[in-house]
Enzyme design. Structure first.
Site, mmCIF file in Angstrom:
data_model
loop_
_atom_site.group_PDB
_atom_site.id
_atom_site.type_symbol
_atom_site.label_atom_id
_atom_site.label_comp_id
_atom_site.label_asym_id
_atom_site.label_seq_id
_atom_site.Cartn_x
_atom_site.Cartn_y
_atom_site.Cartn_z
ATOM 1 N N GLU A 49 0.847 -1.187 0.000
ATOM 2 C CA GLU A 49 0.000 0.000 0.000
ATOM 3 C C GLU A 49 0.885 1.240 0.000
ATOM 4 O O GLU A 49 1.800 1.348 0.822
ATOM 5 C CB GLU A 49 -0.895 0.042 1.246
ATOM 6 C CG GLU A 49 -2.057 -0.907 1.200
ATOM 7 C CD GLU A 49 -2.974 -0.725 2.401
ATOM 8 O OE1 GLU A 49 -2.841 0.301 3.113
ATOM 9 O OE2 GLU A 49 -3.795 -1.618 2.647
ATOM 10 N N ASP A 60 -7.278 7.956 9.786
ATOM 11 C CA ASP A 60 -5.890 7.715 10.183
ATOM 12 C C ASP A 60 -5.589 8.293 11.556
ATOM 13 O O ASP A 60 -5.971 9.416 11.873
ATOM 14 C CB ASP A 60 -4.939 8.336 9.157
ATOM 15 C CG ASP A 60 -5.040 7.642 7.817
ATOM 16 O OD1 ASP A 60 -5.047 6.406 7.810
ATOM 17 O OD2 ASP A 60 -5.113 8.327 6.783
#
EC number: 4.2.1.20
Length: 277
Positions: A49, A60
């Site tokens: 990723e 996040d």
């Protein structure tokens, strides 16, 4: 068959799970992040990723937020991220690359142009954290035309009757967000995973990757015992951050430290024997 489908098919015949590490583009600079990306396959990454830095993330935790800010400071733009993937592809045409990010940079770039350029650069799949299935028409057509997999997120709070909606149009694999919260925080227990995975298996034939809170080789191994892949992000970014100098710049230890940690994770994941189907 896409690179992602081909890689999971190969792993299945080998009876093992996948390790999917994360690197933030341009963190703390373009050359360092590219060196880490280039070194990941040899260190044990099965898929990778690549985070697209964004200033206003919603899923996040602090570690990835800081990495994204370093990436933006290091010169990241969508064009620069695609250049990084293209540079990686000059030496590796097999390892699947998934871009993980948010809708805003894609809209700013132009969805159709983005999908064409992403495919040309060598991107295989997209995880767009803040794009629910109901809004996926922005990318669905252009991504399909470019041969890009749209990888959907599923959470512990996703009810069974919503799973068909989430999986409609999904391809590549499913990203199971194993906790309620943000990245890099607590870890799902073995019991929680055991309860969650059967219902996902019932709803899709796609491989399932577990992410959020996987920090150690033991946790990564536990994830692939339950699912098909383990995603490790914050742990690697914390290691990277710990090698930077007082000005936030890379040192001679930065790339080796991240890749050494990745090798330990890969050894644990690849030691898990899975039933060959």
């Amino acid at each position: 068959m896409s690179r992602i489908a081909r890689r999971f098919a190969t792993l299945r015949t080998q009876g093992r799970g996948a390790l999917i590490p994360y690197v933030e583009a341009c963190d703390p600079d373009y050359d360092t992040s590219l060196a880490i990306l280039r070194g990941m396959p040899a260190a044990g990454a099965d898929l990778i990723e690549v985070g697209v830095p964004f200033s206003d993330p919603s899923a996040d935790g602090p570690t990835i937020q800081k990495a994204a800010l370093r990436g933006l400071k290091g010169g990241s733009t969508m064009k620069r991220v695609l250049e990084m993937v293209s540079a990686f592809r000059k030496g590796d045409d097999e390892t699947p690359i998934i871009l993980m990010g948010y809708t805003n940079p894609i809209e700013a770039y132009g969805p159709e142009r983005f999908c064409v350029d992403a495919r040309k650069a060598g991107v295989d799949g997209l995880i767009v954290v803040d794009m629910p299935p109901e809004e996926a028409d922005l990318l669905a057509g252009p991504a399909a035309a470019a041969g890009l997999d749209i990888i959907r997120l599923v959470a512990p709070t996703t009810p069974d009757d919503r799973l068909p909606v989430v999986f409609n149009g999904a391809s590549g694999f499913v990203y199971y967000v194993s906790i309620t919260g943000v990245t890099g925080t607590r870890t799902a227990s073995t019991d929680e995973l055991a309860q969650a995975l059967p219902r996902l298996r019932h709803a899709t034939d796609l491989p399932i990757a577990i992410g959020f809170g996987i920090r150690t080789p033991e946790l990564a191994a536990n994830a692939v015992r339950a699912a098909d892949a383990a995603v490790v992000a914050s742990a690697l970014l914390n290691t990277l951050a710990g090698t930077l100098d007082a000005d936030g710049k890379a040192t001679a230890r930065t790339v080796p430290a991240v890749l050494d940690q990745l090798r330990g994770l890969a050894d644990a994941v690849h030691a898990v024997s899975k039933t060959v189907s």
